[in-house]
Each structure stands twice: as structure tokens, then as C-alpha cells.
Design an enzyme around this catalytic site. Structure first.
Site, PDB file in Angstrom:
ATOM      1  N   CYS A 131      51.909  42.117  32.489  1.00 30.29           N
ATOM      2  CA  CYS A 131      53.195  42.148  31.780  1.00 30.29           C
ATOM      3  C   CYS A 131      52.849  42.361  30.316  1.00 30.29           C
ATOM      4  CB  CYS A 131      53.925  40.820  31.919  1.00 30.29           C
ATOM      5  SG  CYS A 131      54.235  40.373  33.621  1.00 30.29           S
ATOM      6  N   ARG A 140      52.136  48.361  31.045  1.00 31.55           N
ATOM      7  CA  ARG A 140      51.646  47.126  31.687  1.00 31.55           C
ATOM      8  C   ARG A 140      52.595  46.653  32.768  1.00 31.55           C
ATOM      9  NH1 ARG A 140      47.779  44.638  28.607  1.00 31.55           N
ATOM     10  NH2 ARG A 140      48.210  42.622  29.529  1.00 31.55           N
ATOM     11  N   TRP A 195      55.866  42.961  35.063  1.00 30.85           N
ATOM     12  CA  TRP A 195      55.375  43.497  36.337  1.00 30.85           C
ATOM     13  C   TRP A 195      55.427  42.318  37.277  1.00 30.85           C
ATOM     14  CZ3 TRP A 195      51.278  42.541  39.721  1.00 30.85           C
ATOM     15  CH2 TRP A 195      51.095  43.513  40.711  1.00 30.85           C
ATOM     16  N   ASN A 215      52.500  36.215  30.176  1.00 31.42           N
ATOM     17  CA  ASN A 215      51.786  37.218  30.973  1.00 31.42           C
ATOM     18  C   ASN A 215      50.680  36.477  31.696  1.00 31.42           C
ATOM     19  OD1 ASN A 215      50.523  39.479  32.045  1.00 31.42           O
ATOM     20  ND2 ASN A 215      49.199  39.683  30.257  1.00 31.42           N
ATOM     21  N   GLY A 216      50.590  36.640  33.011  1.00 33.22           N
ATOM     22  CA  GLY A 216      49.527  35.970  33.774  1.00 33.22           C
ATOM     23  C   GLY A 216      50.116  35.319  35.013  1.00 33.22           C
ATOM     24  N   GLU A 274      37.255  58.688  44.442  1.00 32.15           N
ATOM     25  CA  GLU A 274      38.086  58.693  43.230  1.00 32.15           C
ATOM     26  C   GLU A 274      39.198  59.730  43.346  1.00 32.15           C
ATOM     27  OE1 GLU A 274      38.990  57.132  40.804  1.00 32.15           O
ATOM     28  OE2 GLU A 274      39.789  58.599  39.388  1.00 32.15           O
ATOM     29  N   LYS A 287      43.268  58.963  43.037  1.00 32.81           N
ATOM     30  CA  LYS A 287      44.177  59.675  42.121  1.00 32.81           C
ATOM     31  C   LYS A 287      45.380  60.227  42.876  1.00 32.81           C
ATOM     32  CE  LYS A 287      42.735  58.936  38.163  1.00 32.81           C
ATOM     33  NZ  LYS A 287      42.317  57.685  38.717  1.00 32.81           N
ATOM     34  N   GLU A 325      47.665  57.244  44.021  1.00 36.00           N
ATOM     35  CA  GLU A 325      48.398  56.470  43.007  1.00 36.00           C
ATOM     36  C   GLU A 325      49.379  57.341  42.229  1.00 36.00           C
ATOM     37  OE1 GLU A 325      46.134  54.762  39.807  1.00 36.00           O
ATOM     38  OE2 GLU A 325      44.643  56.338  39.872  1.00 36.00           O
ATOM     39  N   HIS A 355      32.343  60.444  62.855  1.00 35.50           N
ATOM     40  CA  HIS A 355      32.375  59.089  63.452  1.00 35.50           C
ATOM     41  C   HIS A 355      33.778  58.536  63.489  1.00 35.50           C
ATOM     42  CE1 HIS A 355      28.002  59.023  63.424  1.00 35.50           C
ATOM     43  NE2 HIS A 355      28.055  59.533  62.214  1.00 35.50           N
ATOM     44  N   LYS A 382      48.878  49.365  34.123  1.00 30.38           N
ATOM     45  CA  LYS A 382      47.634  49.912  33.570  1.00 30.38           C
ATOM     46  C   LYS A 382      46.520  48.889  33.578  1.00 30.38           C
ATOM     47  CE  LYS A 382      44.969  52.825  31.419  1.00 30.38           C
ATOM     48  NZ  LYS A 382      44.433  53.987  32.150  1.00 30.38           N
TER      49      LYS A 382
HETATM   50  C1  AGP Z   1      42.884  53.866  37.814  1.00 31.64           C
HETATM   51  O1  AGP Z   1      43.458  55.177  37.990  1.00 31.64           O
HETATM   52  C2  AGP Z   1      43.746  52.804  38.360  1.00 31.64           C
HETATM   53  N1  AGP Z   1      44.978  52.784  37.636  1.00 31.64           N
HETATM   54  C3  AGP Z   1      43.113  51.444  38.525  1.00 31.64           C
HETATM   55  O2  AGP Z   1      42.434  51.529  39.749  1.00 31.64           O
HETATM   56  C4  AGP Z   1      42.089  50.964  37.461  1.00 31.64           C
HETATM   57  O3  AGP Z   1      40.956  51.790  37.477  1.00 31.64           O
HETATM   58  C5  AGP Z   1      41.648  49.537  37.825  1.00 31.64           C
HETATM   59  O4  AGP Z   1      42.779  48.699  37.767  1.00 31.64           O
HETATM   60  C6  AGP Z   1      40.555  48.986  36.897  1.00 31.64           C
HETATM   61  O5  AGP Z   1      41.044  48.897  35.591  1.00 31.64           O
HETATM   62  P1  AGP Z   1      39.988  48.657  34.397  1.00 31.64           P
HETATM   63  O6  AGP Z   1      39.078  49.853  34.371  1.00 31.64           O
HETATM   64  O7  AGP Z   1      40.823  48.539  33.159  1.00 31.64           O
HETATM   65  O8  AGP Z   1      39.229  47.395  34.706  1.00 31.64           O
END
Ligand code: AGP
Length: 608
Positions: free
Chosen positions: A2, A28, A74, A100-101, A481, A485, A488, A504, A603
Site C-alpha cells: 500500500c 503499490r 492493495w 502499510n503492512g 521470465e 511477463k 502478469e 516428460h 510493484k
Molecule cells: C516483476 O515483473 C514482478 N512484478 C514481480 O515478480 C517482482 O519481480 C517481484 O515481486 C520481486 O520484486 P523485487 O525485485 O522488488 O524484490
């Protein structure tokens, strides 16, 4: 996850700063937003959804205040509703709190407060805070004392800001395992979950550490450690940030801008570190631990998400170039494993934000084992950068888009430098990799020049509901990766797989409606990946491949091919992943999704 923002000053600009700060923290989380202002009488305004809707409610007469706090949410506990939106307050509506937390013992605290006659209106963990402060305030009459006692009762992770209508000159803040930064202005102070929200107002900041609370007026910041019950003298630091660069420029989305920053990102990560003339690597951030590094015989890399996949590339690099065994673990799993450590183990934590709760927890787990901890972090001054023994900054600049792109490129570049540094120039790959690394900014530029071709193919493949990504060796983390992408950003179900594993099981999924993205750049294993492509084509599966410029074989089997410049296999991920980032971006744009703010995500995941 948040965003919290606050303002206290001589000017009546609390609402303006808080609202603009919340907008810059929407990455966030953006389920709901709210603001509390102390003016003639307390005002609380909330909104489900984006900050924009909240700003529209803060009319001029409401906006007139010199002190305020705000929050963009969030959701963790309780769905995104008006009742669950922050700020939360006590029954008398005199104490207002944003958080936040996660408060892990909130149920127990809630039951205790209910037994004391308090009633709750929300499902959130946060709402226990204003009532707890109220409880102690009735006993001790002094707000700072009551605030400190309430904070001491909390367990979990928090960055909290509170205001009290009987003390409209002070904002109270507290921090444990969730970022909180205080901006120092002239006759005014700002608070925020991260410096993004305040950097265009001041470059002077004070970072709170865990178990610290502060009473902040327009001209003073008084910091106390509630664990040691002592006042803390904390000098302001200079923010290392160029705000202009963070602006969108003429790009449609931050993500596209950040992908196109790859060449200068690689350049920034090698500048001053990779010396072509002397064939040396200089990593200033590791000098303090250079002696310890000589005795490291095992490395554990911990990270989450995209950073975890950068770590997988780092595993291949460090093992092949430096000859040190490496194990990469998801931070969220690592912290619960019961595994032995030796003093000759080093832990490398990779994180763009430097605030990811799982990764922080992983570092804290090894603190008592005498394990050397190193950070590969982008956000300067972030928690991970400060709690690790040493580290190497990524210098990718601020990454706004929720999907990590340039930070990944920077992380892989830094891991390459760390592999070279650890090898001490002793292995055959040292010189060729070091020299070729200097060529990568230009080669990344060439990849980006092919963006229109990638966009065309993204449109062609955007209607599929599933995708398989395949790669071997250095291309395997790229497949993982690339699939993240696509997941997400476009919400398409995509799986990254080691190409050798296809037979497999995953091959059973393949048919004309299930495409495969095959990474088949020049390498000693390329022929095997071409065989995978043939096996897929035999089942009528569409195949989009990445190959090295000049390669004639891959195009004989794949339906479509995207070419990347020739480079060493060890450096191919830096070019391949730019293609995969662009592909996912263009698919999401084609599907009309919010590329910079994908649904359900944030983020920086600062809760476990
Ligand atoms: C990356 O595209 C994602 N949004 C997410 O997986 C991110 O890499 C992950 O939350 C780790 O974040 P950080 O690198 O700030 O620790």
C-alpha cells in the site's frame, strides 16, 4: 503493497501534496484510497478505486489544511470497500491512522479491544491501531506515550502514520519491516512509503529503521527506538535521484519507456566497473568484504518473481565463470527451509525495490549463521541495501511499471560482473565475457530497433489462451521470465519450461491452439531445441522462435522467428529478454489492458 503519504507544514498544502503523493504511489496498490485532514474539524474522505476518484471529492473548502495523511490500498485483509479503505479512526473520530503492512496479531488485539468495549466497522487488521491508541490515551493522556505503547503491541510488518485532532501540529509515524521515509523541507515535512512521492519536493530525507517511531512537526523530527526506549539522533541524507528521468516522455506507457532504456541501463551498470583497457572489474560495493569473498565456496541466491529468474541466470554465470556452486531459492520458500549453512556460504539477495518482505525475511533468517549477505538492489537506501553486509547497486533508475524490465536487465548485468569479479580473472571465459559485455548496449539497441516486427507478431499471437515457453541452459531462465511477463501483463496462462522437459509431460498440451515460444539462439544445445520445435510442429503446435541473426536452420521449422544479434551464450539472456518483454507488452496493449498497473498486482510486495 500500500502507499502511505503525509504532510505537516506552515502552508495549507496538505491535501495537494497528499493527493499527488498517492498518485505517484499507485503502483503499490490501487484498490481504494483515502485522506484525513485536520482543519477546522477533522475530515476523512475515501474512495473505492483509483486516487483520481478521491481527488475529485476533495473540493477547495475541504482542501484547506496544513496537516494530513493519505493511503492507497492493495487489499490484504478485507475486500476493497469504503469501510475497509484507510484512514481508519477511533470511535470518537479524534485519532486517524494509515498503515502499510500486515498486523499478524490483529485478531488477538481486536478481541482484547472488544472486551474493553470497543466496536469495529471494518474487516481490516489496521483498524485495531486507532482503537489501541485510544485505549492507551485514556490511561496516559499523552498521545506520544499512547502511540508508542500501541505500536509496541503490534506484531508483523507496518509503516504507520497517525494524526490526532487535539494535536494538529504533529504527525506520528512508526516503522517495522515496511518502508517509511521522511522528507525534510523548509518549515514542512513529508512522509511516504517510498521517496517517489516526495522527491520533487525535497532531496533531503530521513529513513526510519525498524522499531523506530517519530513525532514530526513542521520544523522538527524526533525519533525514538521503542525497543531500547531511547531517543535516536538521525541525520538527513541526500536522495540519489533524477526526477525528470522518471517522467513518461513521449512513450504511451512507463513499461515501454523502461524497456527502451535497456541500452543505457546496461551502460549504467557497467560504467566505472568494467575496465576494457586493463581487463579488470571494480565493484566498489564489495571491497569491504573482499577478504571474506576469497573463502566463499557456496552461494545461495534468494529472490522473488523476476528477480528470482535473474538469479537463475546468475547461477549459470557464477558456476561457469567463477567455478563456485550456486543454489537459487525462492525467498518465500527459503525462509522456512531447515538447511545447514557454513561460514563459507554467501547469500545474494536480488531485489529491484529492496523492500520485498519475503526477501528481507530470507536475509534475516541467516543473520545469526555468520553468512555473508550481499544485495543486488536497484532502489538506493532501501531496506535490503541497508541490512546486507555489502552489495552492488543496479543503477537502473526508478522503475515505475509494475512489471520489472530494465531492472531485470541491470540485475543480470550486475550478476555477470559479480561472476567475473569472483573468478579473479582466472578462468578462460573471463576475458571474452568482459570484452563482449562492453558490446551489449549497442546490441541491445539493435534488438529494440526490431520492435515493430515484434509488435506485429504479438498481435498475431495475442488471441491464444495458453503459451508454452521453452529454453535450455542460459535460455531456460529466459523462458521462465518470458512466461511471467506474459502472465502478469496479458493474463494469458503461460508456462516456462526447460526444453528438455517437454517430452516428460507438457507436449500433451500441444495442439493447433497451444503455441510455443522457443528460444533457440546459437549454442551447442541449439540442435536439441530445434528437435523440440519439430516435435511440436508434428503436433500442429504453432511455434514462434528467437534465433541468432544469420541462423538459417530455425526458420526452416518455426512458423515465425525473431532474430537477435550474435553474442556469447552467457550474455544471450540480456538480448533475449528484451524481446520477451516487448512481446508481452505488445500482447497486453493489443488486449487493451492497463500495462503499467496490471490487475491484482503491486510493484513492491512488502507483505509476506
Ligand atoms: C516483476 O515483473 C514482478 N512484478 C514481480 O515478480 C517482482 O519481480 C517481484 O515481486 C520481486 O520484486 P523485487 O525485485 O522488488 O524484490
Amino acid at each position: 503493497m500500500c502507499g502511505i503519504v503525509g504532510y505537516i507544514g506552515k502552508k495549507n498544502s496538505a491535501s495537494k501534496f497528499v493527493l499527488s503523493g498517492l498518485q505517484s504511489l499507485e503502483y503499490r496498490g490501487y484498490d481504494s484510497a483515502g485522506i484525513a485532514l485536520l482543519s477546522k474539524k477533522p475530515q476523512v474522505i475515501k474512495q473505492v478505486g483509483r486516487v483520481e476518484g478521491l481527488a475529485n471529492q476533495v473540493t477547495d473548502e475541504k482542501a484547506d489544511s496544513h496537516i494530513g495523511i493519505g493511503h492507497t490500498r492493495w487489499a490484504t485483509h478485507g475486500s476493497p470497500t469504503m469501510l475497509n479503505a484507510h484512514p481508519h479512526y477511533n470511535t470518537d473520530q479524534t485519532v486517524f491512522v494509515v498503515h502499510n503492512g500486515i498486523i499478524e496479531n490483529y485478531q488477538e488485539l481486536r478481541e482484547r479491544l472488544v472486551s474493553e468495549g470497543y466496536s469495529f466497522v471494518s474487516e481490516t487488521d489496521t483498524e485495531v491501531v486507532p482503537h489501541l491508541i485510544d485505549f492507551y490515551l485514556r490511561k496516559h493522556k499523552n498521545f506520544f506515550t499512547a502511540f508508542g505503547l500501541a505500536i509496541k503491541d503490534l506484531e508483523g510488518a507496518y509503516a504507520i502514520a497517525a494524526i490526532y485532532d487535539k494535536e494538529p501540529e504533529t504527525i506520528y509515524v512508526a516503522r517495522l519491516s515496511s518502508p517509511l521515509v521522511i522528507g525534510v523541507g523548509k518549515d514542512e515535512h513529508f512522509i511516504a512509503s517510498d521517496a517517489t512521492a516526495l522527491m520533487d519536493r525535497t532531496k533531503k530525507v530521513i529513513y526510519l529503521d525498524d522499531y523506530e517511531i517519530a513525532a514530526i512537526t513542521s520544523d522538527n523530527v524526533s525519533v525514538h527506538n521503542i525497543k531500547e526506549a531511547v531517543e535516536v539522533k538521525r541525520a538527513a541524507e541526500e536522495l540519489d535521484y533524477d526526477h525528470e528521468k522518471a517522467e513518461l516522455g513521449d512513450y504511451p506507457h512507463f513499461m515501454l519507456k523502461e524497456i527502451h532504456e535497456a541500452p543505457q541501463t546496461i551502460q549504467a551498470a557497467i560504467r566505472g566497473r568494467v575496465r576494457a583497457d586493463t581487463n579488470t572489474i571494480k565493484l566498489g560495493g564489495l571491497e569491504a568484504v573482499s577478504q571474506q569473498l576469497k573463502y566463499i565456496d557456496r552461494i545461495v541466491i534468494v529472490a522473488c518473481g523476476t528477480s528470482f529468474y535473474a538469479g537463475l541466470v546468475g547461477e549459470y554465470l557464477i558456476e561457469e565463470i567463477a567455478g563456485i556452486p550456486v543454489e537459487v531459492q525462492l525467498a518465500s520458500e527459503f525462509k522456512y527451509r531447515k538447511e545447514p549453512f557454513s561460514r563459507s556460504t554467501a547469500l545474494i539477495a536480488i531485489s529491484q525495490s529492496g523492500e520485498t518482505a519475503d526477501t528481507i525475511a530470507a536475509i534475516k533468517k541467516v543473520e545469526n549463521y555468520g553468512v555473508l549477505t550481499l544485495g543486488v538492489v536497484n532502489a538506493v537506501g532501501s531496506t535490503i541495501a541497508r541490512i546486507t553486509d555489502a552489495g552492488v547497486y543496479c543503477h537502473a533508475g526508478h522503475e515505475q511499471s509494475v512489471a520489472s524490465t530494465k531492472a531485470f536487465i541491470a540485475q543480470v548485468t550486475v550478476l555477470t560482473e559479480i561472476a567475473l569479479h569472483l573468478s579473479e580473472g582466472r578462468t578462460p571465459l573471463y576475458k571474452p565475457v568482459l570484452q563482449e559485455l562492453l558490446e551489449l548496449p549497442d546490441k541491445a539497441k539493435q534488438v529494440l530497433e526490431n520492435a515493430p516486427e515484434i509488435e506485429k507478431l504479438a498481435k498475431k499471437y495475442s488471441s491464444y489462451r495458453d503459451f508454452l515457453y521453452l529454453g535450455r541452459n542460459y535460455a531456460y531462465p529466459c523462458a521462465l521470465e518470458g512466461s511471467l511477463k506474459l502472465k502478469e501483463l496479458s493474463y494469458i496462462h503461460a508456462e516456462g519450461y526447460a526444453a528438455g522437459e517437454m517430452k516428460h509431460g507438457p507436449l500433451a498440451m500441444i495442439d493447433k491452439d497451444f503455441p510455443t515460444f522457443a528460444i533457440a539462439c546459437d549454442s551447442e544445445l541449439m540442435e536439441k531445441t530445434i528437435s523440440n520445435i519439430q516435435e511440436i510442429k508434428a503436433r500442429k503446435g504453432p511455434v514462434l522462435a528467437i534465433a541468432t541473426e544469420g541462423n538459417k536452420k530455425v526458420s526452416q521449422h518455426a512458423d515465425d522467428v525473431i532474430y537477435v544479434p550474435s553474442t556469447l551464450e552467457q550474455l544471450q539472456p540480456l538480448l533475449v529478454c528484451i524481446v520477451l518483454q516487448l512481446f508481452a507488452y505488445y500482447v497486453a496493449v493489443e488486449k487493451g489492458y492497463n500495462v503499467d498497473r496490471p490487475r491484482n498486482l503491486a510493484k513492491s510486495v512488502t507483505v509476506e
